[in-house]
Scaffold this motif. Structure first.
Motif, PDB file in Angstrom:
ATOM      1  N   ASN A  19       0.807  -1.224   0.000  1.00 31.18           N
ATOM      2  CA  ASN A  19       0.000   0.000   0.000  1.00 31.18           C
ATOM      3  C   ASN A  19       0.840   1.275   0.000  1.00 31.18           C
ATOM      4  OD1 ASN A  19      -2.365  -1.510   0.048  1.00 31.18           O
ATOM      5  ND2 ASN A  19      -2.506  -1.494   2.281  1.00 31.18           N
ATOM      6  N   GLN A  20       2.151   1.170  -0.169  1.00 25.82           N
ATOM      7  CA  GLN A  20       3.004   2.352  -0.156  1.00 25.82           C
ATOM      8  C   GLN A  20       2.696   3.276  -1.340  1.00 25.82           C
ATOM      9  OE1 GLN A  20       5.617   3.255   2.235  1.00 25.82           O
ATOM     10  NE2 GLN A  20       4.268   1.793   3.282  1.00 25.82           N
ATOM     11  N   THR A  21       2.789   4.572  -1.070  1.00 25.32           N
ATOM     12  CA  THR A  21       2.616   5.547  -2.150  1.00 25.32           C
ATOM     13  C   THR A  21       3.779   5.506  -3.133  1.00 25.32           C
ATOM     14  OG1 THR A  21       3.629   7.262  -0.765  1.00 25.32           O
ATOM     15  CG2 THR A  21       1.213   7.098  -0.735  1.00 25.32           C
ATOM     16  N   GLU A  22       4.932   4.997  -2.692  1.00 27.10           N
ATOM     17  CA  GLU A  22       6.070   4.742  -3.576  1.00 27.10           C
ATOM     18  C   GLU A  22       5.995   3.283  -4.023  1.00 27.10           C
ATOM     19  OE1 GLU A  22       8.628   4.281  -5.942  1.00 27.10           O
ATOM     20  OE2 GLU A  22       8.858   6.320  -5.152  1.00 27.10           O
ATOM     21  N   PRO A  23       5.634   3.012  -5.289  1.00 22.70           N
ATOM     22  CA  PRO A  23       5.394   1.632  -5.723  1.00 22.70           C
ATOM     23  C   PRO A  23       6.619   0.902  -6.268  1.00 22.70           C
ATOM     24  CG  PRO A  23       4.737   3.137  -7.457  1.00 22.70           C
ATOM     25  CD  PRO A  23       5.259   4.002  -6.326  1.00 22.70           C
ATOM     26  N   ASP A  24       7.735   1.625  -6.442  1.00 20.82           N
ATOM     27  CA  ASP A  24       8.902   1.032  -7.094  1.00 20.82           C
ATOM     28  C   ASP A  24       9.799   0.367  -6.053  1.00 20.82           C
ATOM     29  OD1 ASP A  24      10.849   0.299  -8.851  1.00 20.82           O
ATOM     30  OD2 ASP A  24      11.673   2.311  -9.132  1.00 20.82           O
ATOM     31  N   ASP A  49       1.924 -11.059  -6.646  1.00 21.92           N
ATOM     32  CA  ASP A  49       2.710  -9.825  -6.708  1.00 21.92           C
ATOM     33  C   ASP A  49       4.155 -10.175  -7.045  1.00 21.92           C
ATOM     34  OD1 ASP A  49       4.002  -7.367  -6.325  1.00 21.92           O
ATOM     35  OD2 ASP A  49       2.729  -6.809  -4.632  1.00 21.92           O
ATOM     36  N   SER A  50       4.553  -9.900  -8.274  1.00 30.50           N
ATOM     37  CA  SER A  50       5.888 -10.282  -8.749  1.00 30.50           C
ATOM     38  C   SER A  50       6.999  -9.492  -8.063  1.00 30.50           C
ATOM     39  CB  SER A  50       5.973 -10.088 -10.264  1.00 30.50           C
ATOM     40  OG  SER A  50       5.769  -8.715 -10.609  1.00 30.50           O
ATOM     41  N   ARG A  51       6.669  -8.431  -7.325  1.00 35.37           N
ATOM     42  CA  ARG A  51       7.678  -7.648  -6.619  1.00 35.37           C
ATOM     43  C   ARG A  51       8.161  -8.340  -5.346  1.00 35.37           C
ATOM     44  NH1 ARG A  51       4.305  -2.204  -5.940  1.00 35.37           N
ATOM     45  NH2 ARG A  51       2.831  -3.843  -5.265  1.00 35.37           N
ATOM     46  N   ILE A  52       7.468  -9.393  -4.937  1.00 35.93           N
ATOM     47  CA  ILE A  52       7.797 -10.103  -3.708  1.00 35.93           C
ATOM     48  C   ILE A  52       8.624 -11.343  -4.049  1.00 35.93           C
ATOM     49  CG2 ILE A  52       6.851 -11.347  -1.730  1.00 35.93           C
ATOM     50  CD1 ILE A  52       4.435  -9.465  -1.872  1.00 35.93           C
ATOM     51  N   LYS A  53       9.823 -11.431  -3.470  1.00 40.15           N
ATOM     52  CA  LYS A  53      10.744 -12.543  -3.696  1.00 40.15           C
ATOM     53  C   LYS A  53      10.931 -13.297  -2.378  1.00 40.15           C
ATOM     54  CE  LYS A  53      11.464 -10.692  -7.755  1.00 40.15           C
ATOM     55  NZ  LYS A  53      10.812 -11.248  -8.958  1.00 40.15           N
ATOM     56  N   GLN A  89       3.207   2.916   7.591  1.00 37.17           N
ATOM     57  CA  GLN A  89       2.242   3.872   7.074  1.00 37.17           C
ATOM     58  C   GLN A  89       2.429   4.031   5.561  1.00 37.17           C
ATOM     59  OE1 GLN A  89      -0.289   5.255   8.907  1.00 37.17           O
ATOM     60  NE2 GLN A  89       0.475   3.816  10.452  1.00 37.17           N
ATOM     61  N   PRO A  90       1.364   4.340   4.815  1.00 37.43           N
ATOM     62  CA  PRO A  90       1.449   4.352   3.349  1.00 37.43           C
ATOM     63  C   PRO A  90       2.532   5.265   2.775  1.00 37.43           C
ATOM     64  CG  PRO A  90      -0.841   4.387   4.036  1.00 37.43           C
ATOM     65  CD  PRO A  90      -0.022   4.556   5.284  1.00 37.43           C
ATOM     66  N   HIS A  91       2.846   6.371   3.440  1.00 37.79           N
ATOM     67  CA  HIS A  91       3.823   7.310   2.890  1.00 37.79           C
ATOM     68  C   HIS A  91       5.205   7.139   3.514  1.00 37.79           C
ATOM     69  CE1 HIS A  91       2.242   9.143   6.525  1.00 37.79           C
ATOM     70  NE2 HIS A  91       3.225  10.016   6.544  1.00 37.79           N
ATOM     71  N   ARG A  92       5.438   6.006   4.197  1.00 38.42           N
ATOM     72  CA  ARG A  92       6.731   5.803   4.852  1.00 38.42           C
ATOM     73  C   ARG A  92       7.891   5.899   3.855  1.00 38.42           C
ATOM     74  NH1 ARG A  92       9.380   0.106   6.881  1.00 38.42           N
ATOM     75  NH2 ARG A  92      11.494   0.956   6.939  1.00 38.42           N
ATOM     76  N   PHE A  93       7.880   5.083   2.810  1.00 33.71           N
ATOM     77  CA  PHE A  93       8.988   5.080   1.858  1.00 33.71           C
ATOM     78  C   PHE A  93       9.170   6.449   1.206  1.00 33.71           C
ATOM     79  CE2 PHE A  93       8.856   0.233   0.751  1.00 33.71           C
ATOM     80  CZ  PHE A  93       9.292  -0.054   2.024  1.00 33.71           C
ATOM     81  N   GLU A  94       8.058   7.053   0.822  1.00 33.37           N
ATOM     82  CA  GLU A  94       8.123   8.358   0.151  1.00 33.37           C
ATOM     83  C   GLU A  94       8.808   9.391   1.042  1.00 33.37           C
ATOM     84  OE1 GLU A  94       5.084  11.623  -1.923  1.00 33.37           O
ATOM     85  OE2 GLU A  94       4.295   9.809  -0.976  1.00 33.37           O
TER      86      GLU A  94
END
Length: 267
Positions: A19-24, A49-53, A89-94
């Motif tokens: 759910n992060q606002t930063e999706p990359d 979700d292919s982003r999960i390894k 929180q959703p904006h943590r990474f951002e």
């Protein structure tokens, strides 16, 4: 993320990253020989979700070993930490990426956190120093481990996490000391970007051996950190804690939670 028997909370933890606002991002999760349904839950999530390894240890090796395995697979220039029972929180990474962009000389960033014992049961607030000094790092006023975002090359430069027995359950403290001993510095975003699972039951794991481990980490790094003579004496405190009855430590923990709640209300 390293996980062991996290079936009750890991889905919510992973969803908070999705759910992060930063999706990359790429999410590398190492299962440390769970005996519950953690692995099957992770497989179901990763299939969508292919982003999960996913990685899986052949025998239980502990958090440091699991995190080093994740680090060896990582390709991105920034490494974020996350635990299987916390919620970002959703904006943590951002917010943390912005903090690193504005401070290119800084190696890592953490943040403040809300504390909870069970879902919906708010415990308090943990405020971290905005720019921890070496003395604050040594005194334990540093970073909350699952909140950090660190430059990957710097983490590699210092050899990742310490897997020595004396660093067990204080591998994060060892890492902060090691980073600061090598001249790196960090900041804490002054926002609660993580809900941190911290309950009175956690203190049961902070036994005498863990306090002795903290003391040993301090002995290793105190000569390499710019500390005052008085500051070096602080390394005796964990040793003293290892001799105290558990009831005294429980009382101190409850008082700490009260002071954290009062500090947040003042802010």
């Amino acid at each position: 993320m390293g996980t062991h028997n996290g079936e009750a909370t890991i889905k919510t933890a992973v969803q908070s990253i999705q759910n992060q606002t930063e999706p990359d991002w790429e999410f590398i999760i190492c299962d440390d020989c769970s005996t519950d349904n953690t692995w099957s839950i992770l497989q179901s999530i990763a299939a969508l979700d292919s982003r999960i390894k996913l990685l899986q240890n052949s025998q239980q090796g502990g958090l440091s070993l699991s995190l080093n395995k994740c680090l060896a697979q990582a390709q991105a220039p920034l490494i974020a930490r996350m635990d299987d029972d916390d919620v970002s929180q959703p904006h943590r990474f951002e917010a943390q990426i912005q903090a690193l962009d504005k401070n290119p000389e800084i190696a890592l960033t953490g943040c403040n956190a809300h504390l909870f014992s069970e879902p919906g049961h708010y415990q308090g607030f943990r405020k971290c120093p905005e720019r921890p000094t070496a003395q604050q790092i040594f005194n334990g006023k540093n970073f909350i481990h699952p909140t950090i975002l660190i430059r990957r090359q710097i983490l590699l430069n210092v050899g990742g996490y310490n897997i020595a027995p004396y660093a067990l359950r204080c591998e994060d403290f060892d890492l902060w000391c090691k980073l600061y001993a090598h001249g790196y510095r960090g900041i804490n975003v002054q926002q609660p970007l993580l809900d941190y699972h911290e309950s009175p039951r956690n203190i049961q794991h902070r036994n005498a051996q863990q306090h002795r481990n903290v003391h040993q980490v301090m002995k290793v790094w105190r000569k390499d950190l710019p500390l005052t003579t008085t500051g070096r004496i602080y390394s005796l405190i964990p040793l003293i804690k290892s001799w105290l009855p558990q009831s005294i430590l429980n009382l101190r923990y409850r008082k700490l939670l009260v002071s954290q709640k009062e500090e947040e209300s003042d802010d």
